[in-house]
Design a protein around this motif. Structure first.
Motif, PDB file in Angstrom:
ATOM      1  N   SER A   2      28.583  55.262  79.559  1.00 28.82           N
ATOM      2  CA  SER A   2      27.357  55.631  78.841  1.00 28.82           C
ATOM      3  C   SER A   2      27.353  55.030  77.449  1.00 28.82           C
ATOM      4  N   VAL A   3      26.233  55.129  76.900  1.00 24.22           N
ATOM      5  CA  VAL A   3      26.044  54.501  75.590  1.00 24.22           C
ATOM      6  C   VAL A   3      26.914  55.182  74.549  1.00 24.22           C
ATOM      7  N   THR A   4      27.103  56.505  74.757  1.00 25.53           N
ATOM      8  CA  THR A   4      27.834  57.241  73.720  1.00 25.53           C
ATOM      9  C   THR A   4      29.300  56.839  73.641  1.00 25.53           C
ATOM     10  N   ASP A   5      29.836  56.268  74.765  1.00 14.83           N
ATOM     11  CA  ASP A   5      31.234  55.843  74.728  1.00 14.83           C
ATOM     12  C   ASP A   5      31.492  54.663  73.804  1.00 14.83           C
ATOM     13  N   ALA A   6      30.462  53.976  73.590  1.00 18.57           N
ATOM     14  CA  ALA A   6      30.642  52.770  72.759  1.00 18.57           C
ATOM     15  C   ALA A   6      31.065  53.148  71.351  1.00 18.57           C
ATOM     16  N   PRO A   7      32.001  52.406  70.795  1.00 23.72           N
ATOM     17  CA  PRO A   7      32.398  52.677  69.410  1.00 23.72           C
ATOM     18  C   PRO A   7      31.215  52.509  68.485  1.00 23.72           C
ATOM     19  N   PRO A   8      31.231  53.292  67.431  1.00 26.81           N
ATOM     20  CA  PRO A   8      30.108  53.160  66.508  1.00 26.81           C
ATOM     21  C   PRO A   8      29.974  51.717  66.006  1.00 26.81           C
ATOM     22  N   LEU A   9      28.760  51.312  65.975  1.00 26.59           N
ATOM     23  CA  LEU A   9      28.516  49.918  65.545  1.00 26.59           C
ATOM     24  C   LEU A   9      28.899  49.730  64.079  1.00 26.59           C
ATOM     25  N   ALA A  10      29.635  48.685  63.857  1.00 27.32           N
ATOM     26  CA  ALA A  10      29.950  48.374  62.454  1.00 27.32           C
ATOM     27  C   ALA A  10      28.668  47.968  61.768  1.00 27.32           C
ATOM     28  N   PRO A  11      28.504  48.457  60.559  1.00 29.37           N
ATOM     29  CA  PRO A  11      27.274  48.058  59.859  1.00 29.37           C
ATOM     30  C   PRO A  11      27.210  46.533  59.720  1.00 29.37           C
ATOM     31  N   SER A  12      26.130  46.011  60.211  1.00 27.52           N
ATOM     32  CA  SER A  12      26.034  44.543  60.150  1.00 27.52           C
ATOM     33  C   SER A  12      25.921  44.105  58.698  1.00 27.52           C
ATOM     34  N   PRO A  13      26.629  43.050  58.376  1.00 23.31           N
ATOM     35  CA  PRO A  13      26.615  42.608  56.981  1.00 23.31           C
ATOM     36  C   PRO A  13      25.196  42.196  56.570  1.00 23.31           C
ATOM     37  N   VAL A  14      24.726  42.851  55.571  1.00 21.53           N
ATOM     38  CA  VAL A  14      23.371  42.552  55.110  1.00 21.53           C
ATOM     39  C   VAL A  14      23.458  41.559  53.956  1.00 21.53           C
ATOM     40  N   GLU A  15      22.817  40.459  54.180  1.00 20.43           N
ATOM     41  CA  GLU A  15      22.838  39.456  53.095  1.00 20.43           C
ATOM     42  C   GLU A  15      21.476  39.400  52.460  1.00 20.43           C
ATOM     43  N   PRO A  16      21.439  39.250  51.195  1.00 23.75           N
ATOM     44  CA  PRO A  16      20.136  39.065  50.560  1.00 23.75           C
ATOM     45  C   PRO A  16      19.472  37.816  51.120  1.00 23.75           C
ATOM     46  N   PRO A  17      18.201  37.964  51.491  1.00 21.56           N
ATOM     47  CA  PRO A  17      17.556  36.853  52.206  1.00 21.56           C
ATOM     48  C   PRO A  17      17.461  35.544  51.406  1.00 21.56           C
ATOM     49  N   ALA A  18      17.265  35.653  50.132  1.00 21.35           N
ATOM     50  CA  ALA A  18      17.011  34.431  49.359  1.00 21.35           C
ATOM     51  C   ALA A  18      18.189  33.435  49.386  1.00 21.35           C
ATOM     52  N   PRO A  19      19.423  33.887  49.041  1.00 22.45           N
ATOM     53  CA  PRO A  19      20.522  32.926  49.048  1.00 22.45           C
ATOM     54  C   PRO A  19      20.796  32.364  50.439  1.00 22.45           C
ATOM     55  N   ARG A  20      20.559  33.210  51.444  1.00 23.94           N
ATOM     56  CA  ARG A  20      20.825  32.751  52.790  1.00 23.94           C
ATOM     57  C   ARG A  20      19.932  31.570  53.140  1.00 23.94           C
ATOM     58  N   LYS A  21      18.681  31.689  52.784  1.00 27.02           N
ATOM     59  CA  LYS A  21      17.740  30.612  53.038  1.00 27.02           C
ATOM     60  C   LYS A  21      18.200  29.339  52.327  1.00 27.02           C
ATOM     61  N   ALA A  22      18.648  29.557  51.083  1.00 31.87           N
ATOM     62  CA  ALA A  22      19.089  28.407  50.305  1.00 31.87           C
ATOM     63  C   ALA A  22      20.283  27.734  50.969  1.00 31.87           C
ATOM     64  N   SER A  23      21.193  28.562  51.542  1.00 28.64           N
ATOM     65  CA  SER A  23      22.390  27.966  52.108  1.00 28.64           C
ATOM     66  C   SER A  23      22.074  27.196  53.392  1.00 28.64           C
ATOM     67  N   THR A  24      21.091  27.690  54.169  1.00 29.77           N
ATOM     68  CA  THR A  24      20.707  26.912  55.360  1.00 29.77           C
ATOM     69  C   THR A  24      20.153  25.571  54.912  1.00 29.77           C
ATOM     70  N   ARG A  25      19.331  25.650  53.870  1.00 24.02           N
ATOM     71  CA  ARG A  25      18.736  24.405  53.403  1.00 24.02           C
ATOM     72  C   ARG A  25      19.825  23.453  52.921  1.00 24.02           C
ATOM     73  N   LYS A  26      20.821  24.039  52.238  1.00 23.33           N
ATOM     74  CA  LYS A  26      21.901  23.236  51.704  1.00 23.33           C
ATOM     75  C   LYS A  26      22.706  22.601  52.830  1.00 23.33           C
ATOM     76  N   ARG A  27      22.879  23.407  53.898  1.00 26.38           N
ATOM     77  CA  ARG A  27      23.674  22.878  55.011  1.00 26.38           C
ATOM     78  C   ARG A  27      22.978  21.694  55.665  1.00 26.38           C
ATOM     79  N   LEU A  28      21.663  21.631  55.537  1.00 26.04           N
ATOM     80  CA  LEU A  28      20.933  20.535  56.173  1.00 26.04           C
ATOM     81  C   LEU A  28      20.881  19.279  55.304  1.00 26.04           C
ATOM     82  N   VAL A  29      21.245  19.426  54.026  1.00 27.88           N
ATOM     83  CA  VAL A  29      21.124  18.293  53.096  1.00 27.88           C
ATOM     84  C   VAL A  29      21.821  17.024  53.622  1.00 27.88           C
ATOM     85  N   PRO A  30      23.110  17.105  54.026  1.00 24.94           N
ATOM     86  CA  PRO A  30      23.750  15.862  54.478  1.00 24.94           C
ATOM     87  C   PRO A  30      23.023  15.214  55.637  1.00 24.94           C
TER      88      PRO A  30
END
Lengths: 310, 268
Positions: A2-30
């Motif tokens: 059952s669903v209840t057997d599952a270990p509690p979900l670790a809180p997903s790491p929340v990243e501020p959206p702005a820097p994340r967008k910037a880093s994707t863009r940066k990764r595409l630069v090369p």
């Protein structure tokens, strides 16, 4: 389960959206930087190789059109018909490379260690001949090596031509239109490609190493053999590659300074492509040349142990 | 005995100077024969002194046309190869990404391939596409083979750049554009200039690839090639000599300026 057997979900790491967008863009630069140039190389360098590979297994004629028939016989026929030109190309290019090394090393050594304040002037004199079109300079060798000209006269008087004729390098009392003229032209044409890498690697050698060798009672010859030459190996390797590869495919020297007996494989590829219009044979010839050169280069780089060069 | 000793001591210098003489000899011959007045079609034997060719360098049909065509192609090929090559060089040195190895080999291969192989394969592409051979096919080919050399030249310079200079600029609140234009680009400039010069020289002097892909278009090297069969006008030697002299003066002038600057920069 059952669903209840599952270990509690670790809180997903929340990243501020702005820097994340910037880093994707940066990764595409090369990739954006690479895109236009690499696309150019893929379309006009890699793709043509594929086209050539397919041309080499086609049969047909210019009138009826060509068709891919996987006719590998073309390769065997090309090798059978033109192996003298292949052997000659490799022989001439190899000899010219060796001569370039023998002639270029002292000059590179002189610029690096002995020229002092003349260094820049000598470097200019090494590069400057480049600026006169190489075809004009190659034509000048026709004048220099002309029958009855001063060079041929001197060689004749010294009986050098008797020896070289006996070896099959020259014919009678002429140099022009013989293998020697072609090798002389090849050596001349590719000397700067040998000298510049040699100079760069010699220049990096610390002069104190020579002093140290001398302090340890090494003779100049031993110092050269045990210190200078091994340290200049990267220059020797890249110099020989930069000389051998273009020399093996060259047809200008063979056409201008040689005769029909000194034709190199470049001439054959050129005439099959542009005059005979036998595209499959021409494509097969140039593929064989490429395979031979790449194989030799790979073995050579492995043997000389400077794989990081490329 | 003294002489032999002296020769033995200076063997390297003597051998070096002999090689230098071998390299410069054809240029001297080209220069001398630009003052020749040949009888017949070929300019291979000395006849008599004349300034005719120098007075009228464009006196031969098509010669100056082919020269200006070669200059145009070389200029555009330099622009194209330098822009594309510099971008690739920066990407390769400054960023870590997948396919770096493959891209490095793609850039190395054109330099490790006999020219005639590239020339022939490009021709099969153009024939298959039904492209019309001429200015554009030559330009495309020249940008292709100059690209690798530009990448190599710029890469060498960018690799030796100190990244802390750019960090410092950023610390001083320079934006990315400002940092690039005022710090990165000026430091990389010598490498870019070397790459551009190399591209120009390679393109201007290229014969083999042009020979395959030019169709009936005649560049300067192709004009010289044709003249070797039909008859060589003295004007070819004039152009060759002029190129040599201009190049030597430019390089020496550049070095003079550089050494002046160096002297001025030193504290007095």
């Amino acid at each position: 389960m059952s669903v209840t057997d599952a270990p509690p979900l670790a809180p997903s790491p929340v990243e501020p959206p702005a820097p994340r967008k910037a880093s994707t863009r940066k990764r595409l630069v090369p990739y954006w930087l690479l895109l236009p140039g690499i696309l150019w190389l893929i379309v006009f360098f890699a793709l043509p190789m594929v086209y050539q590979a397919s041309t080499s297994v086609q049969t047909g004629s210019l009138e009826k059109g060509f068709e891919v028939t996987w006719h590998f016989q073309t390769y065997l026929d090309a090798l059978k018909d033109y192996y003298p030109q292949f052997i000659r190309s490799l022989l001439y290019a190899g000899t010219a490379t060796l001569l370039c090394l023998l002639l270029g090393y002292p000059l590179a050594y002189m610029i690096a260690f002995k020229a002092g304040r003349w260094r820049n002037l000598v470097l200019v004199l090494v590069i400057a001949p480049f600026f006169t079109s190489f075809l004009i300079r190659t034509l000048a060798w026709k004048t220099i090596l002309a029958d009855g000209g001063p060079v041929v006269d001197v060689l004749n008087t010294l009986h050098v031509l008797d020896v070289t004729s006996w070896l099959g390098w020259t014919e009678g009392s002429r140099v022009l239109a013989t293998p020697m003229a072609v090798v002389c032209g090849l050596t001349y044409n590719f000397l700067p490609f040998m000298i510049l890498p040699l100079y760069t690697s010699l220049e990096r050698i610390d002069g104190r190493l020579h002093e140290a060798a001398g302090d340890l009672y090494a003779t100049p010859a031993t110092t050269f053999r045990k210190v200078t030459f091994p340290l200049s190996m990267p220059g020797v390797v890249s110099g020989t590659l930069l000389t051998f590869i273009p020399a093996s495919g060259d047809y200008v020297n063979a056409e201008l300074l040689g005769s029909t007996d000194t034709k190199m494989v470049g001439s054959v590829i050129q005439s099959q492509f542009l005059r005979v219009l036998d595209y499959p044979t021409a494509a097969a010839l140039s593929f064989i040349l490429m395979a031979i050169v790449l194989a030799m280069v790979t073995v050579y780089i492995r043997k000389s142990g400077t794989e990081d060069l490329v | 005995m003294v002489v032999i000793h002296w020769i033995r001591r200076n063997l390297v210098v003597i051998a070096g100077l002999l090689t230098l003489a071998y390299m410069i000899l054809p240029n001297i011959v080209v220069m001398v024969f630009s003052f020749n007045n040949p009888k017949g079609r070929f300019n291979y034997a000395w006849q008599e002194f004349s300034l005719d060719a120098w007075k009228d360098p464009c006196g031969v049909a098509d010669l100056c046309g082919s020269l200006s065509l070669s200059l145009q192609i070389a200029a555009w090929a330099t622009v194209g190869a330098t822009v594309l090559g510099t971008m690739i060089a920066f990407a390769l040195v400054r960023y870590r990404f997948r396919a770096r190895g493959a891209i490095n080999s793609l850039i190395f291969l054109p330099m490790a391939m006999p020219e005639v192989v590239m020339a022939a394969s490009l021709l099969t592409l153009f024939l298959n596409m039904g492209a019309e051979l001429g200015f554009w096919t030559v330009l495309i080919a020249h940008i292709m083979f100059c690209l690798s050399f530009v990448v190599t030249a710029v890469k060498a310079r960018v690799m030796s750049m100190d990244p802390r200079l750019e960090e410092a600029a950023r610390d001083l609140y320079a934006g990315p554009v400002q940092t690039f234009l005022r710090v990165t680009l000026p430091i990389a400039a010598p490498g870019i200039a070397a790459g551009a010069l190399l591209a120009f020289a390679l393109s201007f002097d290229d014969f083999i690839i042009t020979n395959f892909n030019a169709g009936s278009t005649v560049t300067f090297p192709m004009f010289v090639w044709g003249s070797a069969q039909r008859g060589t006008p003295v004007q070819i030697n004039v152009i060759g000599t002029a190129m040599f002299v201009i190049a030597v003066l430019t390089v020496l002038g550049g070095q003079l300026v550089a050494s002046r600057r160096k002297n001025n920069a030193q504290p007095k």
